[in-house]
Design a protein around this motif. Structure first.
Motif, PDB file in Angstrom:
ATOM      1  N   LEU A 265      32.752  19.178  42.160  1.00  0.00           N
ATOM      2  CA  LEU A 265      32.311  17.854  42.602  1.00  0.00           C
ATOM      3  C   LEU A 265      33.370  17.172  43.452  1.00  0.00           C
ATOM      4  CD1 LEU A 265      30.320  15.521  42.619  1.00  0.00           C
ATOM      5  CD2 LEU A 265      31.297  14.755  40.420  1.00  0.00           C
ATOM      6  N   SER A 266      34.609  17.152  42.979  1.00  0.00           N
ATOM      7  CA  SER A 266      35.661  16.454  43.728  1.00  0.00           C
ATOM      8  C   SER A 266      35.968  17.158  45.050  1.00  0.00           C
ATOM      9  CB  SER A 266      36.931  16.320  42.884  1.00  0.00           C
ATOM     10  OG  SER A 266      37.425  17.583  42.481  1.00  0.00           O
ATOM     11  N   PHE A 267      35.882  18.477  45.059  1.00  0.00           N
ATOM     12  CA  PHE A 267      36.136  19.200  46.305  1.00  0.00           C
ATOM     13  C   PHE A 267      35.020  18.950  47.320  1.00  0.00           C
ATOM     14  CE2 PHE A 267      36.513  23.469  48.613  1.00  0.00           C
ATOM     15  CZ  PHE A 267      37.477  22.973  49.489  1.00  0.00           C
ATOM     16  N   GLU A 268      33.798  18.873  46.845  1.00  0.00           N
ATOM     17  CA  GLU A 268      32.691  18.550  47.745  1.00  0.00           C
ATOM     18  C   GLU A 268      32.867  17.147  48.340  1.00  0.00           C
ATOM     19  OE1 GLU A 268      27.783  18.391  47.858  1.00  0.00           O
ATOM     20  OE2 GLU A 268      28.831  18.706  45.963  1.00  0.00           O
ATOM     21  N   GLY A 282      44.412  25.100  46.000  1.00  0.00           N
ATOM     22  CA  GLY A 282      44.649  26.238  45.123  1.00  0.00           C
ATOM     23  C   GLY A 282      45.043  25.852  43.706  1.00  0.00           C
ATOM     24  N   PHE A 283      45.255  26.886  42.886  1.00  0.00           N
ATOM     25  CA  PHE A 283      45.647  26.716  41.487  1.00  0.00           C
ATOM     26  C   PHE A 283      44.624  25.842  40.746  1.00  0.00           C
ATOM     27  CE2 PHE A 283      49.411  27.422  44.047  1.00  0.00           C
ATOM     28  CZ  PHE A 283      50.036  28.468  43.387  1.00  0.00           C
ATOM     29  N   SER A 284      43.342  26.111  41.007  1.00  0.00           N
ATOM     30  CA  SER A 284      42.266  25.317  40.420  1.00  0.00           C
ATOM     31  C   SER A 284      41.310  26.248  39.677  1.00  0.00           C
ATOM     32  CB  SER A 284      41.513  24.542  41.511  1.00  0.00           C
ATOM     33  OG  SER A 284      42.377  23.672  42.207  1.00  0.00           O
ATOM     34  N   ASP A 285      41.411  26.261  38.354  1.00  0.00           N
ATOM     35  CA  ASP A 285      40.560  27.168  37.582  1.00  0.00           C
ATOM     36  C   ASP A 285      39.177  26.584  37.301  1.00  0.00           C
ATOM     37  OD1 ASP A 285      41.214  25.231  35.750  1.00  0.00           O
ATOM     38  OD2 ASP A 285      42.255  26.560  34.353  1.00  0.00           O
ATOM     39  N   ARG A 286      38.909  25.365  37.813  1.00  0.00           N
ATOM     40  CA  ARG A 286      37.600  24.740  37.600  1.00  0.00           C
ATOM     41  C   ARG A 286      36.715  24.804  38.848  1.00  0.00           C
ATOM     42  NH1 ARG A 286      39.377  19.023  35.373  1.00  0.00           N
ATOM     43  NH2 ARG A 286      37.122  18.718  35.086  1.00  0.00           N
ATOM     44  N   LEU A 287      37.216  25.417  39.908  1.00  0.00           N
ATOM     45  CA  LEU A 287      36.396  25.643  41.082  1.00  0.00           C
ATOM     46  C   LEU A 287      35.579  26.917  40.897  1.00  0.00           C
ATOM     47  CD1 LEU A 287      38.854  24.821  44.021  1.00  0.00           C
ATOM     48  CD2 LEU A 287      36.775  23.566  43.430  1.00  0.00           C
ATOM     49  N   THR A 288      34.348  26.912  41.369  1.00  0.00           N
ATOM     50  CA  THR A 288      33.479  28.077  41.270  1.00  0.00           C
ATOM     51  C   THR A 288      33.123  28.582  42.660  1.00  0.00           C
ATOM     52  OG1 THR A 288      31.406  26.827  41.310  1.00  0.00           O
ATOM     53  CG2 THR A 288      32.479  27.110  39.158  1.00  0.00           C
ATOM     54  N   SER A 290      30.110  29.069  43.874  1.00  0.00           N
ATOM     55  CA  SER A 290      29.046  28.254  44.449  1.00  0.00           C
ATOM     56  C   SER A 290      29.586  26.913  44.948  1.00  0.00           C
ATOM     57  CB  SER A 290      27.935  28.024  43.425  1.00  0.00           C
ATOM     58  OG  SER A 290      28.444  27.352  42.273  1.00  0.00           O
ATOM     59  N   GLY A 291      30.573  26.355  44.238  1.00  0.00           N
ATOM     60  CA  GLY A 291      31.176  25.102  44.665  1.00  0.00           C
ATOM     61  C   GLY A 291      31.923  25.240  45.976  1.00  0.00           C
ATOM     62  N   ALA A 313      36.710  31.795  41.157  1.00  0.00           N
ATOM     63  CA  ALA A 313      35.810  31.525  42.279  1.00  0.00           C
ATOM     64  C   ALA A 313      35.811  32.613  43.342  1.00  0.00           C
ATOM     65  CB  ALA A 313      36.181  30.184  42.918  1.00  0.00           C
ATOM     66  N   LEU A 314      36.975  33.090  43.730  1.00  0.00           N
ATOM     67  CA  LEU A 314      37.072  33.927  44.922  1.00  0.00           C
ATOM     68  C   LEU A 314      36.946  35.411  44.605  1.00  0.00           C
ATOM     69  CD1 LEU A 314      37.470  33.712  47.973  1.00  0.00           C
ATOM     70  CD2 LEU A 314      39.916  34.021  47.615  1.00  0.00           C
ATOM     71  N   ASP A 315      35.991  36.045  45.274  1.00  0.00           N
ATOM     72  CA  ASP A 315      35.847  37.497  45.221  1.00  0.00           C
ATOM     73  C   ASP A 315      35.474  37.980  46.615  1.00  0.00           C
ATOM     74  OD1 ASP A 315      33.193  36.778  45.543  1.00  0.00           O
ATOM     75  OD2 ASP A 315      32.628  37.230  43.469  1.00  0.00           O
ATOM     76  N   THR A 316      35.221  39.268  46.769  1.00  0.00           N
ATOM     77  CA  THR A 316      34.952  39.810  48.102  1.00  0.00           C
ATOM     78  C   THR A 316      33.654  39.257  48.693  1.00  0.00           C
ATOM     79  OG1 THR A 316      33.979  41.758  47.039  1.00  0.00           O
ATOM     80  CG2 THR A 316      36.271  41.915  47.753  1.00  0.00           C
ATOM     81  N   SER A 317      32.674  38.945  47.834  1.00  0.00           N
ATOM     82  CA  SER A 317      31.415  38.384  48.324  1.00  0.00           C
ATOM     83  C   SER A 317      31.638  37.012  48.949  1.00  0.00           C
ATOM     84  CB  SER A 317      30.397  38.284  47.180  1.00  0.00           C
ATOM     85  OG  SER A 317      29.226  37.621  47.599  1.00  0.00           O
ATOM     86  N   LEU A 318      32.358  36.150  48.250  1.00  0.00           N
ATOM     87  CA  LEU A 318      32.649  34.824  48.791  1.00  0.00           C
ATOM     88  C   LEU A 318      33.520  34.934  50.035  1.00  0.00           C
ATOM     89  CD1 LEU A 318      32.533  31.749  48.646  1.00  0.00           C
ATOM     90  CD2 LEU A 318      34.465  31.807  47.067  1.00  0.00           C
TER      91      LEU A 318
END
Length: 406
Positions: A265-268, A282-288, A290-291, A313-318
């Motif tokens: 929410l805050s990043f959006e 970075g260093f944000s374990d609450r980002l997903t 989809s976010g 959040a981050l993988d090869t698909s994203l």
């Protein structure tokens, strides 16, 4: 000698060795730059520095790489460090005389001797005098002051040093200020300093652990020209305070604020405020995943993206989605994202979007990208990945800097 300097252990130049020897208490900048009492003439050191201006025989001093005064440190590695540098390795605003003074500061930091009692009014007056390329010409009131870049990175300055900086009147000439890792400064100290720096364009308060939202308020109140702000790791500042004060910084187009606890929410909200040139969350374990997708879709002008250690959040698909959606990104920090084992999907995304090949610098330490996977990416995308540089270890300081000289 050239063969030896290319080895893993670089042989320091004579200039570097001399600067590293200035740390003793017997070497006082205040005495060095003190005018003669009887005649009020400049000191010999001041006249020497002045002779560096417009002198073709005196070259600039680099901020990183071979010939730099300060040793490279993997802990400093990000797409912004050194904060005052341009891609040609020199300070953004400067000249050989200012570079010499900066090298002196860097040497004191290197030796652990840049404490709060080290620099007085004479040093800062000298710094101010050397910002101006032609000290004989008086500046008109309507004319903007010339600017200099200043790094006090990892120093131990506090109240006394800031008082002398304010007293010297050097503040109006500071265009870039790096206070990264200065653990001794407080909100009050930052406020006192920033009130004297109306022309500051880029500021780093990264990892200044004692600062709170009050310092962010000082930035918003005093720095109308601020374009780039790094507050990463300043964990007493909240994302809510950042979002609240953004409207007061209309010229800001780069913000690096990793480690503050960003959520989807805050990043959006951050990305919906404006089109950014540089973002770091970075260093944000609450980002997903989809976010990140939702927030970054509109950021088509983004040139620099820092999302290290966002493992959830981050993988090869994203990564493929980001490659397709962010055509201008030239510096990417994805350290610590162990679900990423290849950059091929990034370039797959770029090809599917019909994007032109651009230079790309990637920090990927502590990810699962390997040299073999990089070679495979370059085989699959020989055109798109032509200008790819990916750092998998603790090297690469300065490689992510894309700014040109001012």
């Amino acid at each position: 000698i050239s063969t030896l300097t290319m080895s893993h252990r670089e042989i320091p130049s004579l200039r570097v060795l001399c600067l590293r020897s200035v740390g003793s208490r017997g070497c006082s900048a205040e005495k060095t730059f003190q005018s003669k009492k009887k005649t009020n003439k400049e000191s010999s050191a001041s006249r020497l520095l002045r002779s560096f201006h417009n002198n073709g025989e005196v070259g600039r001093s680099t901020c990183f790489g071979q010939g730099c005064t300060r040793r490279a440190n993997a802990n400093d590695l990000d797409i912004n460090h050194p904060f005052i540098a341009t891609r040609d390795r020199f300070p953004e605003y400067g000249n050989p005389a200012l570079d010499c003074l900066q090298s002196y500061l860097d040497s004191l930091v290197e030796l652990g001797r840049l404490d709060d009692s080290r620099l007085g009014v004479n040093f800062w007056k000298e710094w101010k005098r050397n910002v101006v390329s032609d000290s004989s010409r008086k500046r008109k009131r309507s004319e903007a002051p010339q600017l200099g870049s200043l790094s006090l990175h990892n120093s131990l300055i506090s109240v006394d040093t800031v008082e002398t900086m304010v007293k010297s009147g050097m503040g109006e000439n500071v265009g870039v200020l790096d206070l990264t890792g200065v653990q001794t400064i407080t909100d009050d100290v930052v406020s006192d300093l920033l009130t004297t720096m109306p022309n500051l364009q880029r500021l780093s308060l990264k990892n200044c652990r004692r600062l709170t939202g009050k310092s962010l308020q000082s930035v918003a109140t005093n720095l109308q020209s601020i374009k780039c702000l790094d507050i990463g790791g300043t964990y007493n500042i909240t994302t809510a305070e950042v979002l609240e004060l953004l409207p007061s910084m209309p010229n800001l187009d780069e913000i690096y604020a990793g480690g503050l606890g960003w959520t989807d929410l805050s990043f959006e909200q951050l990305t919906s405020d404006r089109f950014w040139k540089g973002i770091g969350v970075g260093f944000s374990d609450r980002l997903t995943a989809s976010g990140l997708r939702e927030a970054l879709t509109s950021q088509t002008d983004l040139e620099r993206l820092s999302i290290p250690f966002c493992e959830q959040a981050l993988d090869t698909s994203l990564l493929g989605f980001l490659g397709r959606s962010l055509p201008k990104v030239s510096a990417l920090d994805i350290r610590g994202n162990n679900a990423v084992n290849s950059l091929t999907s990034w370039f797959d995304g770029r090809v599917s979007a019909g994007a032109e090949a651009v230079e790309l610098f990637v920090l990927a330490r502590y990810s699962n990208i390997t040299k073999a996977s990089l070679e495979e990416t370059k085989r699959i995308h020989p055109i798109q990945a032509t200008e790819l540089t990916c750092v998998l270890d603790g090297s690469g300081v300065g490689g992510g800097i894309q700014r040109g000289s001012a």
